[in-house]
Each structure stands twice: as C-alpha cells, then as structure tokens.
Design an enzyme around this catalytic site. Structure first.
Site, PDB file in Angstrom:
ATOM      1  N   GLY A  42      -1.988  -4.601   0.977  1.00  0.00           N
ATOM      2  CA  GLY A  42      -2.108  -5.878   1.653  1.00  0.00           C
ATOM      3  C   GLY A  42      -1.089  -6.909   1.218  1.00  0.00           C
ATOM      4  O   GLY A  42      -1.046  -8.005   1.770  1.00  0.00           O
ATOM      5  N   SER A  73       0.805  -1.223   0.000  1.00  0.00           N
ATOM      6  CA  SER A  73       0.000   0.000   0.000  1.00  0.00           C
ATOM      7  C   SER A  73       0.836   1.270   0.000  1.00  0.00           C
ATOM      8  O   SER A  73       0.378   2.319  -0.462  1.00  0.00           O
ATOM      9  CB  SER A  73      -0.928   0.012   1.219  1.00  0.00           C
ATOM     10  OG  SER A  73      -0.169  -0.018   2.420  1.00  0.00           O
ATOM     11  N   ASP A 127      -4.715   6.847  10.062  1.00  0.00           N
ATOM     12  CA  ASP A 127      -4.355   5.541  10.607  1.00  0.00           C
ATOM     13  C   ASP A 127      -2.957   5.532  11.205  1.00  0.00           C
ATOM     14  O   ASP A 127      -2.550   4.560  11.847  1.00  0.00           O
ATOM     15  CB  ASP A 127      -4.486   4.442   9.544  1.00  0.00           C
ATOM     16  CG  ASP A 127      -3.616   4.675   8.313  1.00  0.00           C
ATOM     17  OD1 ASP A 127      -2.717   5.543   8.354  1.00  0.00           O
ATOM     18  OD2 ASP A 127      -3.833   3.982   7.304  1.00  0.00           O
ATOM     19  N   ASN A 162       3.956  -5.990   5.865  1.00  0.00           N
ATOM     20  CA  ASN A 162       2.785  -6.785   6.255  1.00  0.00           C
ATOM     21  C   ASN A 162       3.184  -8.121   6.861  1.00  0.00           C
ATOM     22  O   ASN A 162       2.465  -8.664   7.703  1.00  0.00           O
ATOM     23  CB  ASN A 162       1.862  -6.987   5.047  1.00  0.00           C
ATOM     24  CG  ASN A 162       1.084  -5.728   4.719  1.00  0.00           C
ATOM     25  OD1 ASN A 162       0.565  -5.069   5.600  1.00  0.00           O
ATOM     26  ND2 ASN A 162       1.038  -5.385   3.446  1.00  0.00           N
ATOM     27  N   HIS A 205      -0.042   5.276   6.841  1.00  0.00           N
ATOM     28  CA  HIS A 205       0.151   5.609   5.437  1.00  0.00           C
ATOM     29  C   HIS A 205       0.413   7.103   5.253  1.00  0.00           C
ATOM     30  O   HIS A 205      -0.323   7.933   5.771  1.00  0.00           O
ATOM     31  CB  HIS A 205      -1.075   5.193   4.630  1.00  0.00           C
ATOM     32  CG  HIS A 205      -1.335   3.719   4.666  1.00  0.00           C
ATOM     33  ND1 HIS A 205      -2.224   3.143   5.552  1.00  0.00           N
ATOM     34  CD2 HIS A 205      -0.786   2.706   3.953  1.00  0.00           C
ATOM     35  CE1 HIS A 205      -2.227   1.831   5.369  1.00  0.00           C
ATOM     36  NE2 HIS A 205      -1.363   1.540   4.408  1.00  0.00           N
TER      37      HIS A 205
END
Length: 221
Positions: A86, A49, A197, A114, A200
């Site tokens: 993801g 991402s 969040d 991730n 990002h």
C-alpha cells in the site's frame, strides 16, 4: 500482452472502479526485514507490495531470491527488505529516513505504482521520488541508488499514463542513478506468473522479477 496486463490490473485491484479511478492495494501488511548474512555491507529494498511479497510465504519475494544469489556467489552483502504493501511515494518519503542506516551500500527504490492507481498528481509523484533520492544522497553519499521503473493502466487517460512512465527514466538520468526500466518485465500480463488479482507475481513470477533486478544490481555488486 501488456494490454492484457493493464486489463488484469484494472480488474485485479478489487472493489469499485470507474473511468477515472481504480482502487489501489490496501496498506495491510507490515514491513518485513530479510537478512541471511552477517556482512556489514547492506542492500536496502524499499518499496510496496511487490517488494514485500504480497500473498506469498515469507522468503518468496524477490529480495530474498537476490540474497540467495548473493550468498551463492559469496559476495558478502546482507539484504534488507523494507517493502510495505500500500505504500505510496508520499508515505515512502516519510518512512525512508527510518530505514536508512550505516553500512547500506545500495538502495533500490520501488515506489510509484500506487500513486498511479490512485491518480496522484504526477508532479507530486515526481517530487516525492526526487526527495527520496535526495535523502539517500545526503544521508548515505557513498551508496548506489537504483530506481525501479513502473507502468500503469490507461484508466487515467493516455497523457497521464504516458507521462507517469517517463518519470522514472528522466529522474534516473537527471540524478545519474541506475534504472530498472520495468520491474515487471516478462511477468505483467502473463496469468501463470501472477496471483488471482492479476497484479502481484506468483512464486515463479518473483523469480523473473529477481532476474530483472539482478541485471542492474549484479554489475554494481
């Protein structure tokens, strides 16, 4: 400041967390391709991402900013953004062969975050990254490879966290490929440079990420 980033990362992933597990980003965005030059020379950005530009408008992710700089300098390269939100190193290993194509001069591999968030065994992450480097070297032997380093929060324990961070420089040294020490340098942990969040980058944050990438990519071009 980095400790603050780690705290935000733990909180920003959303969902339920525990001492040993933190939810990684969902795989909910499809691959995007950014091109603005008709050159046969290509640069492939292959990542998750952070590369895809999660939460931003099309064209605001750092690969596009790199393309804009390349165009301004008339360097004659076309950027391909193959970021997928993801993405793990395992899924990336399975997908990479589909996006490797003739004419790619540089491949930037930005994967692993991730894995760390999900507590993937470190040997698996290392093996998958190695496999991707091997794949590029076999299919595009003339292409330059850049590995983007990443850091993770300490919820998996200090030993896991520390070892995770060393995977990237050790692999880069072993395979004699270029390394971006930490993709989110001067962005992680700074609220104004990250989305809600805490993970990002914002538009301004992506500009700094682009600078981090250019420090390594620029001299190669």
């Amino acid at each position: 400041m980095f400790c603050y980033f780690l705290t935000l990362l733990l909180l920003g992933c959303g969902g339920k967390t525990s001492e040993k597990k933190v939810q990684a980003e969902s795989n909910d965005e499809s691959e995007t391709v950014v091109t603005s030059s008709d050159s046969d020379k290509k640069i492939l950005f292959f990542g998750d991402s952070l590369t895809a530009g999660y939460g931003l408008e099309m064209g605001q992710a750092y690969p596009t900013l790199i393309q804009q700089r390349i165009d301004s300098l008339e360097l004659g390269y076309r950027v391909i953004n193959a970021g997928l939100s993801g993405e793990t190193t395992a899924s990336g290993k399975n997908r990479l062969d589909w996006v490797l194509e003739d004419g790619i001069s540089v491949v930037i591999i930005e994967l692993g975050a991730n894995d760390g968030l999900r507590g993937v065994p470190l040997n698996e992450t290392e093996s998958n990254l190695q496999a991707m480097v091997d794949m590029v070297q076999e299919k595009l032997p003339e292409a330059k490879i850049i590995l983007a380093g990443m850091k993770i929060p300490p919820n998996m324990g200090p030993e896991y966290t520390s070892r995770f961070e060393t995977i990237f420089p050790e692999l880069a040294e072993k395979e004699n490929v270029q390394l971006i020490p930490f993709l989110l340098e001067n962005v992680a942990g700074i609220p104004d440079l990250n989305q809600g969040d805490g993970i990002h980058p914002t538009v301004e944050g992506q500009k700094i990420v682009a600078e981090n990438v250019w420090e390594v990519l620029g001299p190669i071009l």
